[in-house]
Design a protein around this motif. Sequence first.
Motif, short mmCIF file in Angstrom:
data_model
loop_
_atom_site.label_atom_id
_atom_site.label_comp_id
_atom_site.label_asym_id
_atom_site.label_seq_id
_atom_site.Cartn_x
_atom_site.Cartn_y
_atom_site.Cartn_z
N ILE A 274 0.84 -1.20 0.00
CA ILE A 274 0.00 0.00 0.00
C ILE A 274 0.87 1.25 0.00
CG2 ILE A 274 -1.67 1.32 1.38
CD1 ILE A 274 -2.98 -1.42 2.04
N GLY A 275 1.98 1.22 0.72
CA GLY A 275 2.91 2.35 0.71
C GLY A 275 3.46 2.62 -0.69
N GLN A 276 3.84 1.54 -1.39
CA GLN A 276 4.36 1.69 -2.75
C GLN A 276 3.29 2.23 -3.69
OE1 GLN A 276 6.86 -1.36 -4.97
NE2 GLN A 276 4.91 -1.62 -6.02
N GLU A 277 2.08 1.68 -3.60
CA GLU A 277 1.00 2.14 -4.46
C GLU A 277 0.61 3.58 -4.17
OE1 GLU A 277 -0.53 0.46 -7.22
OE2 GLU A 277 1.38 -0.53 -6.87
N SER A 278 0.63 3.97 -2.90
CA SER A 278 0.32 5.35 -2.53
C SER A 278 1.35 6.31 -3.11
CB SER A 278 0.29 5.51 -1.00
OG SER A 278 -0.73 4.72 -0.45
N SER A 279 2.62 5.94 -3.00
CA SER A 279 3.69 6.77 -3.57
C SER A 279 3.56 6.86 -5.08
CB SER A 279 5.06 6.20 -3.21
OG SER A 279 5.30 6.34 -1.84
N SER A 280 3.25 5.74 -5.70
CA SER A 280 3.09 5.71 -7.15
C SER A 280 1.94 6.63 -7.59
CB SER A 280 2.82 4.27 -7.60
OG SER A 280 2.54 4.23 -8.97
N PHE A 281 0.82 6.55 -6.88
CA PHE A 281 -0.34 7.40 -7.18
C PHE A 281 0.04 8.88 -7.02
CE2 PHE A 281 -3.93 9.88 -5.61
CZ PHE A 281 -4.88 9.66 -6.59
N LEU A 282 0.67 9.19 -5.90
CA LEU A 282 1.06 10.57 -5.62
C LEU A 282 2.01 11.10 -6.68
CD1 LEU A 282 0.70 12.82 -3.52
CD2 LEU A 282 2.68 11.89 -2.32
N ASN A 283 2.97 10.29 -7.08
CA ASN A 283 3.93 10.72 -8.10
C ASN A 283 3.28 10.86 -9.47
OD1 ASN A 283 6.18 10.96 -6.42
ND2 ASN A 283 6.62 8.78 -6.57
N ARG A 284 2.41 9.92 -9.81
CA ARG A 284 1.78 9.92 -11.12
C ARG A 284 0.82 11.08 -11.31
NH1 ARG A 284 -1.37 5.03 -11.59
NH2 ARG A 284 0.61 4.07 -11.14
N TYR B 292 0.11 13.77 -8.90
CA TYR B 292 0.37 15.04 -8.22
C TYR B 292 1.85 15.40 -8.20
CZ TYR B 292 -4.48 14.66 -6.86
OH TYR B 292 -5.85 14.55 -6.90
N ASP B 293 2.63 14.75 -9.07
CA ASP B 293 4.06 15.03 -9.17
C ASP B 293 4.76 14.92 -7.81
OD1 ASP B 293 6.09 15.44 -10.97
OD2 ASP B 293 6.02 17.63 -10.81
N GLY B 294 4.26 14.00 -6.98
CA GLY B 294 4.88 13.76 -5.68
C GLY B 294 4.53 14.78 -4.61
N ASP B 295 3.63 15.70 -4.91
CA ASP B 295 3.31 16.79 -3.99
C ASP B 295 2.03 16.47 -3.21
OD1 ASP B 295 2.72 19.17 -2.70
OD2 ASP B 295 2.90 20.43 -4.50
N ILE B 296 2.21 16.05 -1.95
CA ILE B 296 1.06 15.68 -1.13
C ILE B 296 0.16 16.87 -0.84
CG2 ILE B 296 2.21 15.91 1.11
CD1 ILE B 296 0.29 12.92 1.01
N THR B 297 0.76 18.06 -0.73
CA THR B 297 -0.02 19.26 -0.47
C THR B 297 -0.99 19.51 -1.63
OG1 THR B 297 1.82 20.16 0.79
CG2 THR B 297 0.12 21.71 0.11
N ALA B 298 -0.51 19.32 -2.86
CA ALA B 298 -1.37 19.50 -4.03
C ALA B 298 -2.52 18.50 -4.02
CB ALA B 298 -0.55 19.34 -5.31
N MET B 299 -2.24 17.27 -3.60
CA MET B 299 -3.29 16.26 -3.56
C MET B 299 -4.36 16.62 -2.52
SD MET B 299 -3.17 12.19 -2.70
CE MET B 299 -3.31 12.40 -0.94
N VAL B 300 -3.93 16.95 -1.30
CA VAL B 300 -4.88 17.30 -0.24
C VAL B 300 -5.66 18.55 -0.64
CG1 VAL B 300 -5.12 17.99 2.18
CG2 VAL B 300 -3.54 16.16 1.57
N SER B 301 -4.98 19.53 -1.22
CA SER B 301 -5.66 20.76 -1.68
C SER B 301 -6.74 20.43 -2.70
CB SER B 301 -4.66 21.72 -2.30
OG SER B 301 -3.76 22.19 -1.34
N ALA B 302 -6.43 19.54 -3.63
CA ALA B 302 -7.42 19.15 -4.65
C ALA B 302 -8.64 18.52 -4.00
CB ALA B 302 -6.78 18.19 -5.65
#
Length: 128
Positions: free
Chosen positions: A78-88, A90-100
């Motif tokens: 799940i950690g790997q898939e979460s990182s993959s999703f975030l990178n794919r 949101y360009d690795g930017d968790i702030t951008a994801m949460v903001s969205a």
Amino acid sequence: MNKLPQISEAEFEVMKVIWKYAPISTNEITEKLLQTTNWSPKTIQTLIKRLVTKGALTYEKQSRMFIYTPVVKESEYIGQESSSFLNRYYDGDITAMVSAYIESDKLSESELDTLRMLLSQKQEKGGK
């Protein structure tokens, strides 16, 4: 973290059962998945074989039964898939994801409260 095997959505459903109940037999896996899916027993067996081939599962033959255990830890996958999703997405930017999520009203008030609490706890611990 080593590169973990790519697992399809269907294989992930099989893995969730195995992570929860391992060590578990083919019959037990099939029985549990027949309750939540419309797959045939043959389909389930094929998915199990694929997971063994990919190195996500190992098995032991006990008399006439195969008993499966996961090689891949659920938290690692799940950690790997979460990182993959975030990178794919949101360009690795968790702030951008949460903001969205916040801007599109995807988070409930209780989820926002939980996030505030988690951030507060992290800050109190002197988090990264």
